[in-house]
Design a protein around this motif. Structure first.
Motif, PDB file in Angstrom:
ATOM      1  N   LYS A   9       0.838  -1.198   0.000  1.00 34.70           N
ATOM      2  CA  LYS A   9       0.000   0.000   0.000  1.00 34.70           C
ATOM      3  C   LYS A   9       0.879   1.257   0.000  1.00 34.70           C
ATOM      4  O   LYS A   9       0.661   2.186  -0.782  1.00 34.70           O
ATOM      5  CB  LYS A   9      -0.908  -0.009   1.233  1.00 34.70           C
ATOM      6  CG  LYS A   9      -1.783   1.210   1.376  1.00 34.70           C
ATOM      7  CD  LYS A   9      -2.628   1.131   2.646  1.00 34.70           C
ATOM      8  CE  LYS A   9      -3.422   2.401   2.855  1.00 34.70           C
ATOM      9  NZ  LYS A   9      -4.210   2.345   4.084  1.00 34.70           N
ATOM     10  N   GLU A  10       1.895   1.280   0.839  1.00 30.73           N
ATOM     11  CA  GLU A  10       2.780   2.441   0.956  1.00 30.73           C
ATOM     12  C   GLU A  10       3.527   2.707  -0.353  1.00 30.73           C
ATOM     13  O   GLU A  10       3.599   3.840  -0.824  1.00 30.73           O
ATOM     14  CB  GLU A  10       3.783   2.216   2.094  1.00 30.73           C
ATOM     15  CG  GLU A  10       4.691   3.391   2.364  1.00 30.73           C
ATOM     16  CD  GLU A  10       5.672   3.088   3.495  1.00 30.73           C
ATOM     17  OE1 GLU A  10       6.819   3.540   3.379  1.00 30.73           O
ATOM     18  OE2 GLU A  10       5.291   2.409   4.467  1.00 30.73           O
ATOM     19  N   ILE A  13       0.966   3.879  -3.109  1.00 31.76           N
ATOM     20  CA  ILE A  13       0.503   5.248  -2.879  1.00 31.76           C
ATOM     21  C   ILE A  13       1.614   6.251  -3.170  1.00 31.76           C
ATOM     22  O   ILE A  13       1.377   7.294  -3.796  1.00 31.76           O
ATOM     23  CB  ILE A  13      -0.066   5.406  -1.448  1.00 31.76           C
ATOM     24  CG1 ILE A  13      -1.426   4.687  -1.376  1.00 31.76           C
ATOM     25  CG2 ILE A  13      -0.202   6.870  -1.057  1.00 31.76           C
ATOM     26  CD1 ILE A  13      -2.049   4.636  -0.006  1.00 31.76           C
ATOM     27  N   LEU A  17       1.162   9.070  -6.003  1.00 25.85           N
ATOM     28  CA  LEU A  17       1.257  10.498  -5.681  1.00 25.85           C
ATOM     29  C   LEU A  17       2.308  11.192  -6.545  1.00 25.85           C
ATOM     30  O   LEU A  17       2.080  12.303  -7.042  1.00 25.85           O
ATOM     31  CB  LEU A  17       1.565  10.691  -4.192  1.00 25.85           C
ATOM     32  CG  LEU A  17       0.417  10.428  -3.221  1.00 25.85           C
ATOM     33  CD1 LEU A  17       0.913  10.468  -1.780  1.00 25.85           C
ATOM     34  CD2 LEU A  17      -0.711  11.434  -3.421  1.00 25.85           C
ATOM     35  N   ARG A  41      -1.879  16.739  -1.421  1.00 28.35           N
ATOM     36  CA  ARG A  41      -1.831  15.319  -1.771  1.00 28.35           C
ATOM     37  C   ARG A  41      -2.823  14.594  -0.861  1.00 28.35           C
ATOM     38  O   ARG A  41      -2.702  14.664   0.354  1.00 28.35           O
ATOM     39  CB  ARG A  41      -0.421  14.775  -1.566  1.00 28.35           C
ATOM     40  CG  ARG A  41       0.603  15.424  -2.477  1.00 28.35           C
ATOM     41  CD  ARG A  41       2.006  15.303  -1.889  1.00 28.35           C
ATOM     42  NE  ARG A  41       2.990  16.033  -2.646  1.00 28.35           N
ATOM     43  CZ  ARG A  41       3.302  17.309  -2.430  1.00 28.35           C
ATOM     44  NH1 ARG A  41       2.692  17.990  -1.488  1.00 28.35           N
ATOM     45  NH2 ARG A  41       4.207  17.917  -3.164  1.00 28.35           N
ATOM     46  N   GLU A  42      -3.753  13.901  -1.499  1.00 28.05           N
ATOM     47  CA  GLU A  42      -4.823  13.260  -0.730  1.00 28.05           C
ATOM     48  C   GLU A  42      -4.986  11.803  -1.166  1.00 28.05           C
ATOM     49  O   GLU A  42      -4.981  11.501  -2.359  1.00 28.05           O
ATOM     50  CB  GLU A  42      -6.126  14.033  -0.979  1.00 28.05           C
ATOM     51  CG  GLU A  42      -7.306  13.556  -0.209  1.00 28.05           C
ATOM     52  CD  GLU A  42      -8.553  14.372  -0.528  1.00 28.05           C
ATOM     53  OE1 GLU A  42      -9.651  13.888  -0.181  1.00 28.05           O
ATOM     54  OE2 GLU A  42      -8.453  15.456  -1.126  1.00 28.05           O
ATOM     55  N   ILE A  43      -5.098  10.915  -0.179  1.00 28.57           N
ATOM     56  CA  ILE A  43      -5.365   9.499  -0.459  1.00 28.57           C
ATOM     57  C   ILE A  43      -6.863   9.310  -0.322  1.00 28.57           C
ATOM     58  O   ILE A  43      -7.424   9.459   0.769  1.00 28.57           O
ATOM     59  CB  ILE A  43      -4.606   8.587   0.524  1.00 28.57           C
ATOM     60  CG1 ILE A  43      -3.102   8.863   0.431  1.00 28.57           C
ATOM     61  CG2 ILE A  43      -4.925   7.129   0.249  1.00 28.57           C
ATOM     62  CD1 ILE A  43      -2.305   8.322   1.585  1.00 28.57           C
ATOM     63  N   SER A  46      -7.819   2.957  -0.638  1.00 31.95           N
ATOM     64  CA  SER A  46      -6.950   1.872  -1.094  1.00 31.95           C
ATOM     65  C   SER A  46      -7.590   0.543  -0.682  1.00 31.95           C
ATOM     66  O   SER A  46      -8.349   0.477   0.278  1.00 31.95           O
ATOM     67  CB  SER A  46      -5.541   2.009  -0.510  1.00 31.95           C
ATOM     68  OG  SER A  46      -5.531   1.697   0.847  1.00 31.95           O
ATOM     69  N   ALA A  63      -5.260   1.682  -5.281  1.00 28.59           N
ATOM     70  CA  ALA A  63      -5.393   2.909  -4.502  1.00 28.59           C
ATOM     71  C   ALA A  63      -5.843   4.024  -5.422  1.00 28.59           C
ATOM     72  O   ALA A  63      -5.652   3.979  -6.646  1.00 28.59           O
ATOM     73  CB  ALA A  63      -4.060   3.280  -3.844  1.00 28.59           C
ATOM     74  N   LYS A  64      -6.426   5.038  -4.827  1.00 25.90           N
ATOM     75  CA  LYS A  64      -6.874   6.213  -5.569  1.00 25.90           C
ATOM     76  C   LYS A  64      -6.368   7.429  -4.803  1.00 25.90           C
ATOM     77  O   LYS A  64      -6.570   7.538  -3.587  1.00 25.90           O
ATOM     78  CB  LYS A  64      -8.401   6.219  -5.671  1.00 25.90           C
ATOM     79  CG  LYS A  64      -8.954   7.238  -6.609  1.00 25.90           C
ATOM     80  CD  LYS A  64     -10.463   7.050  -6.764  1.00 25.90           C
ATOM     81  CE  LYS A  64     -11.005   7.996  -7.808  1.00 25.90           C
ATOM     82  NZ  LYS A  64     -12.455   7.840  -7.977  1.00 25.90           N
ATOM     83  N   VAL A  65      -5.694   8.326  -5.538  1.00 21.84           N
ATOM     84  CA  VAL A  65      -5.143   9.531  -4.910  1.00 21.84           C
ATOM     85  C   VAL A  65      -5.614  10.764  -5.679  1.00 21.84           C
ATOM     86  O   VAL A  65      -6.033  10.680  -6.836  1.00 21.84           O
ATOM     87  CB  VAL A  65      -3.600   9.500  -4.859  1.00 21.84           C
ATOM     88  CG1 VAL A  65      -3.100   8.341  -4.031  1.00 21.84           C
ATOM     89  CG2 VAL A  65      -3.001   9.491  -6.240  1.00 21.84           C
TER      90      VAL A  65
END
Length: 188
Positions: A9-10, A13, A17, A41-43, A46, A63-65
């Motif tokens: 995930k990290e 993301i 980004l 910057r917004e998450i 995920s 994920a969607k940012v």
């Protein structure tokens, strides 16, 4: 493991980004300025297709940012600067547009409200207004010395140099036909 899912995930993301920020910067036109301190910057979310403790060789992480930023138009800054300088000039002074330099630094940026406060440093050269039409009327049928005298008396120390050229070479006075008199202002 839980760590495998968290690392995936990290990493995802972080990549998303960076890619979204790069995409935002690529959409900016040459006259726009993206304030680096004003990038949000917004998450948004995920998800993983596997759960902790599952025994799998591969899994998918999604994920969607969202990346957004405040953009200034250089033309807006320049117009504001010229307007500000013009409002503080004394009579008969003009701004030499080509000498305009506008630097700024953000002081306070609120990306959520879409506002920011910036510190502007404006540098511009000014000159005294020269009425070319009036000068043409005054210079008709004058010699080089007379032209220098007229301009010197009219503008005193506001003009650094006066050059008079007659054409063809045997002419020694300005023409009586005012449409044939040309005045060029040169700035240094």
């Amino acid at each position: 493991t839980k760590d495998d899912i968290a690392i995936a995930k990290e990493v995802l993301i972080d990549k998303l980004l960076k890619k979204a920020e790069e995409s935002l910067k690529n959409k900016i036109t040459s006259g726009d300025i993206l304030l680096e301190d004003a990038i949000s910057r917004e998450i948004i979310g995920s998800d993983s297709d596997t759960k902790e403790g599952s025994n799998v060789e591969k899994f998918n992480q999604s994920a969607k940012v969202k990346v957004s930023g405040l953009i200034l138009k250089q033309s807006d800054l320049d117009n504001f600067a010229v307007g500000y300088v013009n409002s503080n000039l004394t009579n008969f002074k003009m701004v030499w547009d080509k000498s305009l330099v506008v630097n700024f630094s953000p002081i306070l940026v609120d990306i959520q409200k879409g506002i920011g406060t910036i510190d502007l440093q404006i540098s511009v050269k000014t000159y005294y207004e020269v009425d070319s039409n009036e000068l043409v009327d005054l210079l008709a049928r004058k010699s080089s010395e007379e032209i220098n005298d007229v301009v010197s008396r009219r503008y005193e120390d506001k003009i650094s140099e006066i050059k008079t050229k007659f054409w063809p070479f045997w002419v020694s006075k300005a023409p009586s036909n005012k449409s044939r008199i040309k005045i060029d202002l040169l700035f240094q």
